[in-house]
Design an enzyme around this catalytic site. Sequence first.
Site, PDB file in Angstrom:
ATOM      1  N   GLY A  11       0.807  -1.217   0.000  1.00 43.47           N
ATOM      2  CA  GLY A  11       0.000   0.000   0.000  1.00 43.47           C
ATOM      3  C   GLY A  11       0.844   1.272   0.000  1.00 43.47           C
ATOM      4  N   ARG A  15      -1.602   8.582   3.847  1.00 44.00           N
ATOM      5  CA  ARG A  15      -1.890   9.440   5.005  1.00 44.00           C
ATOM      6  C   ARG A  15      -0.650   9.761   5.847  1.00 44.00           C
ATOM      7  NH1 ARG A  15      -6.727   6.130   7.415  1.00 44.00           N
ATOM      8  NH2 ARG A  15      -5.991   4.597   5.910  1.00 44.00           N
ATOM      9  N   GLY A  76      -6.213  -4.186  -4.000  1.00 47.67           N
ATOM     10  CA  GLY A  76      -6.866  -4.773  -2.840  1.00 47.67           C
ATOM     11  C   GLY A  76      -6.052  -5.882  -2.175  1.00 47.67           C
ATOM     12  N   ASN A 228      -1.622   4.234  10.096  1.00 46.46           N
ATOM     13  CA  ASN A 228      -2.018   4.848   8.830  1.00 46.46           C
ATOM     14  C   ASN A 228      -1.514   6.282   8.729  1.00 46.46           C
ATOM     15  OD1 ASN A 228      -3.547   2.618   7.789  1.00 46.46           O
ATOM     16  ND2 ASN A 228      -5.053   3.093   9.354  1.00 46.46           N
ATOM     17  N   ARG A 333      31.866   7.979  18.298  1.00 42.56           N
ATOM     18  CA  ARG A 333      31.393   7.617  16.950  1.00 42.56           C
ATOM     19  C   ARG A 333      31.805   6.200  16.559  1.00 42.56           C
ATOM     20  NH1 ARG A 333      33.862  12.258  13.736  1.00 42.56           N
ATOM     21  NH2 ARG A 333      33.178  10.929  12.018  1.00 42.56           N
ATOM     22  N   LYS A 351      36.478   8.900  17.429  1.00 38.10           N
ATOM     23  CA  LYS A 351      35.989   8.132  16.276  1.00 38.10           C
ATOM     24  C   LYS A 351      36.965   7.019  15.952  1.00 38.10           C
ATOM     25  CE  LYS A 351      37.179   8.260  12.247  1.00 38.10           C
ATOM     26  NZ  LYS A 351      37.675   8.513  10.887  1.00 38.10           N
ATOM     27  N   TYR A 387      43.165  13.728   9.278  1.00 37.83           N
ATOM     28  CA  TYR A 387      42.722  13.872   7.888  1.00 37.83           C
ATOM     29  C   TYR A 387      43.576  14.905   7.189  1.00 37.83           C
ATOM     30  CZ  TYR A 387      39.289  14.450   4.103  1.00 37.83           C
ATOM     31  OH  TYR A 387      38.658  14.496   2.881  1.00 37.83           O
ATOM     32  N   SER A 405      48.698  19.156  27.425  1.00 42.27           N
ATOM     33  CA  SER A 405      47.491  19.802  26.902  1.00 42.27           C
ATOM     34  C   SER A 405      47.761  20.396  25.535  1.00 42.27           C
ATOM     35  CB  SER A 405      47.046  20.924  27.847  1.00 42.27           C
ATOM     36  OG  SER A 405      46.632  20.348  29.051  1.00 42.27           O
TER      37      SER A 405
HETATM   38  C1  UD1 Z   1      -8.350  -4.296   5.967  1.00 37.54           C
HETATM   39  C2  UD1 Z   1      -9.482  -5.329   5.986  1.00 37.54           C
HETATM   40  C3  UD1 Z   1     -10.441  -4.968   7.116  1.00 37.54           C
HETATM   41  C4  UD1 Z   1      -9.703  -4.935   8.437  1.00 37.54           C
HETATM   42  C5  UD1 Z   1      -8.524  -3.982   8.358  1.00 37.54           C
HETATM   43  C6  UD1 Z   1      -7.673  -4.108   9.593  1.00 37.54           C
HETATM   44  C7  UD1 Z   1      -9.779  -5.969   3.655  1.00 37.54           C
HETATM   45  C8  UD1 Z   1     -10.650  -5.866   2.463  1.00 37.54           C
HETATM   46  N1  UD1 Z   1     -10.166  -5.293   4.722  1.00 37.54           N
HETATM   47  O1  UD1 Z   1      -8.943  -3.064   5.638  1.00 37.54           O
HETATM   48  O2  UD1 Z   1     -11.474  -5.929   7.177  1.00 37.54           O
HETATM   49  O3  UD1 Z   1     -10.570  -4.550   9.473  1.00 37.54           O
HETATM   50  O4  UD1 Z   1      -7.688  -4.303   7.219  1.00 37.54           O
HETATM   51  O5  UD1 Z   1      -6.705  -3.113   9.607  1.00 37.54           O
HETATM   52  O6  UD1 Z   1      -8.787  -6.674   3.620  1.00 37.54           O
HETATM   53  N2  UD1 Z   1      -2.310  -3.876   0.792  1.00 37.54           N
HETATM   54  C9  UD1 Z   1      -1.534  -4.347  -0.257  1.00 37.54           C
HETATM   55  N3  UD1 Z   1      -2.039  -4.292  -1.514  1.00 37.54           N
HETATM   56  C10 UD1 Z   1      -3.265  -3.798  -1.791  1.00 37.54           C
HETATM   57  C11 UD1 Z   1      -4.038  -3.305  -0.722  1.00 37.54           C
HETATM   58  C12 UD1 Z   1      -3.545  -3.362   0.554  1.00 37.54           C
HETATM   59  O7  UD1 Z   1      -0.422  -4.823  -0.046  1.00 37.54           O
HETATM   60  O8  UD1 Z   1      -3.629  -3.795  -2.973  1.00 37.54           O
HETATM   61  C13 UD1 Z   1      -1.781  -3.912   2.139  1.00 37.54           C
HETATM   62  C14 UD1 Z   1      -1.595  -2.530   2.712  1.00 37.54           C
HETATM   63  O9  UD1 Z   1      -0.270  -2.069   2.466  1.00 37.54           O
HETATM   64  C15 UD1 Z   1      -1.853  -2.761   4.189  1.00 37.54           C
HETATM   65  C16 UD1 Z   1      -2.805  -3.948   4.224  1.00 37.54           C
HETATM   66  O10 UD1 Z   1      -2.701  -4.560   2.967  1.00 37.54           O
HETATM   67  O11 UD1 Z   1      -0.668  -3.128   4.860  1.00 37.54           O
HETATM   68  C17 UD1 Z   1      -4.240  -3.556   4.536  1.00 37.54           C
HETATM   69  O12 UD1 Z   1      -4.736  -2.730   3.518  1.00 37.54           O
HETATM   70  P1  UD1 Z   1      -5.696  -1.528   3.799  1.00 37.54           P
HETATM   71  O13 UD1 Z   1      -6.036  -0.879   2.526  1.00 37.54           O
HETATM   72  O14 UD1 Z   1      -5.156  -0.682   4.885  1.00 37.54           O
HETATM   73  O15 UD1 Z   1      -6.985  -2.316   4.312  1.00 37.54           O
HETATM   74  P2  UD1 Z   1      -8.118  -1.732   5.211  1.00 37.54           P
HETATM   75  O16 UD1 Z   1      -9.031  -0.921   4.378  1.00 37.54           O
HETATM   76  O17 UD1 Z   1      -7.565  -1.104   6.422  1.00 37.54           O
HETATM   77 CA    CA Z   2      -5.397  -0.340   7.211  1.00 41.11          CA
END
Ligand code: UD1
Ligand code: CA
Length: 456
Positions: A11, A15, A76, A228, A333, A351, A387, A405
């Site tokens: 993801g 945010r 997703g 997030n 260091r 260092k 150096y 000193s």
């Molecule tokens: C997801 C769950 C939700 C749960 C919540 C907990 C789903 C559909 N929903 O929602 O039920 O309550 O987590 O926090 O799974 N990611 C990818 N590739 C993608 C999309 C997401 O790697 O295409 C990764 C993101 O980087 C993240 C995780 O999956 O680490 C969760 O994704 P996110 O979009 O935050 O899911 P939520 O909407 O929070």
């Molecule tokens: Ca999430």
Amino acid sequence: MAFATLILAAGAGTRMKSNVPKVAHPLLGKALIRWVIDTVHEAECDTVITVVGHGREQLGFLVDDTISVVQEEQCGTGHAVMMARSHLETLKGTTTLLILCGDTPLFTAHTLKCLVATHEVKGADASVLTFIPRDPTGYGRIVRNAEGGIERIVEQKDASEEERAITEVNSGVYCFQLGALLASLDALSTNNAQGEYYLTDTLEQIRTMGGKVQTCLCADANETLGINDRTQLATATALAQQRINKAHMLAGVTMLDPTSVWIGPDVVIESDVEILPLTMLSGETVVGSGSVIGPNTRITDSKIGSLCVVEESILDNVVLENRVTVGPRAYLRPGTVMRNDSRAGTHVEIKKSDIGVGSKVPHLSYIGDAVLGSEVNVGAGTITCNYDGSAKNKTIIGDRSFIGSDTMFVAPVQVGSDVVTGAGSVITRDVPNDALAVERTEQRIVENWVSRNKKD
Ligand code: UD1
Ligand code: CA
């Protein structure tokens, strides 16, 4: 209990408002995704697969002990799992797959092990770790049937009014029977409010195919905190800080004010150590018994022996043997080794140097690329001029030498043992054992100069 783990971390983390990918952000000095990877290793997972996408070129070294799979476009959580399909199919002999996210750093190995154990004991095809948050907004809700079994998970955006009133939610941690998961992936669709492939939909699919789906409730909702944005990062930091400090205090570490002490998850502290306020210990740091650290001190990746005192100082990649005193206000260091009973005092920078047993650098000095024998005394203001504008050169000083000193050692230069250097000398040539090295122009006295120059 052999299981594999899939960590979703593709993801964007928009945010966070950052140029750094979300899971690379540090929490108490350790990247979020490393918390997750290290915890699953602690839970005795054999194989870890990470799904990376956004900013993956910046993640390389953080996931290089995992099999990493790229998800170019984030369609997703279900789609993320599909990207790992070919790797999952090769996990011969492994039947249990744990799935969790790279942005939930606070799960304990204990919780993950419990989920895997109940999943296996109950012979489930899918298990979901659930929890009851203070505010369920944003989470997928756990929809149950009349018998109390889990029916499906409905995302906030797809939920009806009644479903939104459900207080039990999905933590985003799952355990699957690998075959059942792979069989259910094909049936996923994007027919939902976000137009995404939801991993959560596999549960309903597995159930429809006759599989067994169950839930485990995570008793400590704090473990489930996902990052997030930066306010959640701060909340997670405070929770991790409390958890870590409490464990150290119960193991015999004194803290005057644990709210102003930040200790990384991999720091090891022996008993009878005292940690004073405004102190940060991070990385692979170890602190030996009876040492006093702080106030106002930052130590990274360093090994501190026993009965040391480090006051108002910064130490990065250094080794202190036992009974070493540092500070106030020293900067040690990388590559510095302070042997037993040695001292680095006030406004001293060292260092890549080895300071011998009982040797002292008490005031206002810079020691770089040097080797000091034992019982050497370095006078205030001494500098190793290491150096020359292109290369770093070494200064070597033998046992028991007494450095006046403000001595400047123009490196490379070698000084024997039992040597004395005169204050203010610029040492450019090697000095044999037992010699005095003095380099000074003769002092001039101009009699009555002051009264002659008075303007009145
Ligand atoms: C997801 C769950 C939700 C749960 C919540 C907990 C789903 C559909 N929903 O929602 O039920 O309550 O987590 O926090 O799974 N990611 C990818 N590739 C993608 C999309 C997401 O790697 O295409 C990764 C993101 O980087 C993240 C995780 O999956 O680490 C969760 O994704 P996110 O979009 O935050 O899911 P939520 O909407 O929070
Ligand atoms: Ca999430």
